[in-house]
Scaffold this active site. Structure first.
Site, PDB file in Angstrom:
ATOM      1  CD  GLU A   1      -3.464  -2.790   7.163  1.00  0.00           C
ATOM      2  OE1 GLU A   1      -2.309  -2.919   6.752  1.00  0.00           O
ATOM      3  OE2 GLU A   1      -4.176  -1.823   6.893  1.00  0.00           O
TER       4      GLU A   1
ATOM      5  CB  SER B   1       5.138  -2.271  12.005  1.00  0.00           C
ATOM      6  OG  SER B   1       4.701  -0.958  12.314  1.00  0.00           O
TER       7      SER B   1
ATOM      8  CG  ASN C   1      -1.693   1.208   1.463  1.00  0.00           C
ATOM      9  OD1 ASN C   1      -1.795   2.048   0.563  1.00  0.00           O
ATOM     10  ND2 ASN C   1      -2.288   1.337   2.641  1.00  0.00           N
TER      11      ASN C   1
ATOM     12  CD  GLU D   1      -3.021   5.274   6.825  1.00  0.00           C
ATOM     13  OE1 GLU D   1      -2.999   5.407   5.591  1.00  0.00           O
ATOM     14  OE2 GLU D   1      -2.113   4.708   7.472  1.00  0.00           O
TER      15      GLU D   1
ATOM     16  CE  LYS E   1      -0.169   3.138   4.849  1.00  0.00           C
ATOM     17  NZ  LYS E   1      -0.096   3.205   6.296  1.00  0.00           N
TER      18      LYS E   1
ATOM     19  CG  HIS F   1      -5.779   1.674   5.067  1.00  0.00           C
ATOM     20  ND1 HIS F   1      -5.366   2.632   5.960  1.00  0.00           N
ATOM     21  CD2 HIS F   1      -4.782   0.769   4.980  1.00  0.00           C
ATOM     22  CE1 HIS F   1      -4.151   2.312   6.390  1.00  0.00           C
ATOM     23  NE2 HIS F   1      -3.771   1.188   5.825  1.00  0.00           N
TER      24      HIS F   1
ATOM     25  N   GLY G   1       2.393   1.812  10.976  1.00  0.00           N
ATOM     26  CA  GLY G   1       3.346   2.910  10.887  1.00  0.00           C
ATOM     27  C   GLY G   1       4.017   3.247  12.213  1.00  0.00           C
TER      28      GLY G   1
END
Ligand code: PGA
Length: 252
Positions: free
Chosen positions: A169, A215, A10, A100, A12, A98, A175
């Site tokens: 996730e 991660s 991904n 985010e 992003k 996702h 991250g």
């Protein structure tokens, strides 16, 4: 039951077009010379690069997908991209929900469910992203939260469900450099598979690839992929480096 093994990158909101084309080319070259397993590689560049990178990857085994897709067929939805726009440029995979997008763009389990239905109608494979926040884990509600997220799939036929990919996730691991331990991740993947079985049947659930994300790096991929119910990874940061991405893909 052998499930598809997947390493998905991904990107992003990273990489200009030239940088993205460069990264995609490096991945292709390395995959062609080094990747001996039958793992599937997927990359999810920003929308604006999709057409060019999808064309560039033609003739390779690398799948190019979108990071998001609108649930409506067409209309006055400024800034959005539809399923038929994606298929018109040969894109047949999309991330859905996702964390985010849930966090910054108010996506909900209901809107994710609608996106998944629209994608399936257009022959697009959704990679449905789910996972709990740190607060939810600390409150010991993580299994319930993930189950509720999976209920967005309720009502799909087994045939439709078998076309979906799930990405677990945990938000606290994205991250942050904090990965769930392989055991923690696998425990959740087993839970996810049992919820999928309840939504369809055991055979269908056993065929669905469930990816772990948060991660994932070359040095932790092997232990994650060694677990019974972890079928691959959705990779953010490490997918921006061709070497790291390939090393993860070679860890199956
Ligand atoms: P990360 O991101 O690998 O940088 O933690 C994963 C993701 O958000 O898909």
């Amino acid at each position: 039951m052998t499930r598809q093994k997947i390493a998905a990158g991904n990107w992003k909101m990273h990489k200009t077009l030239t940088e993205g084309q460069g990264l995609a080319q490096e991945i292709r070259t390395m995959a062609e010379s080094e990747l001996m397993s039958n793992a599937t590689l997927m990359i999810f560049p920003p929308f604006i690069h999709l057409q060019s990178i999808a064309k560039q990857m033609e003739g390779s085994n690398i799948i190019v997908g979108a990071q998001n897709m609108n649930e409506n067929e067409q209309g006055a939805f400024t800034g959005e991209v539809s399923a038929s726009m994606l298929t018109s440029i040969g894109v047949k995979h999309t991330l859905v929900g996702h964390s985010e997008r849930r966090q910054y763009y108010n996506e909900t389990n209901a809107s994710c469910g609608a996106k998944i239905r629209t994608s399936l109608k257009h022959g697009i494979t959704p990679v449905y992203c789910i996972g709990e926040t740190l607060t939810e884990r600390e409150a010991n509600t993580h299994f319930e939260v993930v189950k509720t997220q999976l209920l967005a799939l309720e009502g799909l036929s087994s045939e439709e469900l078998s076309k979906c990919i799930i990405a677990y996730e945990p938000v606290w691991a994205i991250g942050t450099g904090k990965t769930a331990s392989a055991e923690q991740a696998n425990e959740m993947h087993i839970h996810i598979r049992s919820v999928l079985a309840a939504l369809s049947n055991a055979d269908c659930a056993n065929g669905i690839s469930i990816l772990y994300g948060g991660s994932v790096k070359p040095d932790n991929a092997k232990s994650l992929f060694g677990m019974s119910d972890i079928d691959g990874a959705l990779i953010g940061g490490a997918a921006l480096q061709s070497r790291d991405f390939l090393d993860i893909a070679k860890s199956f």
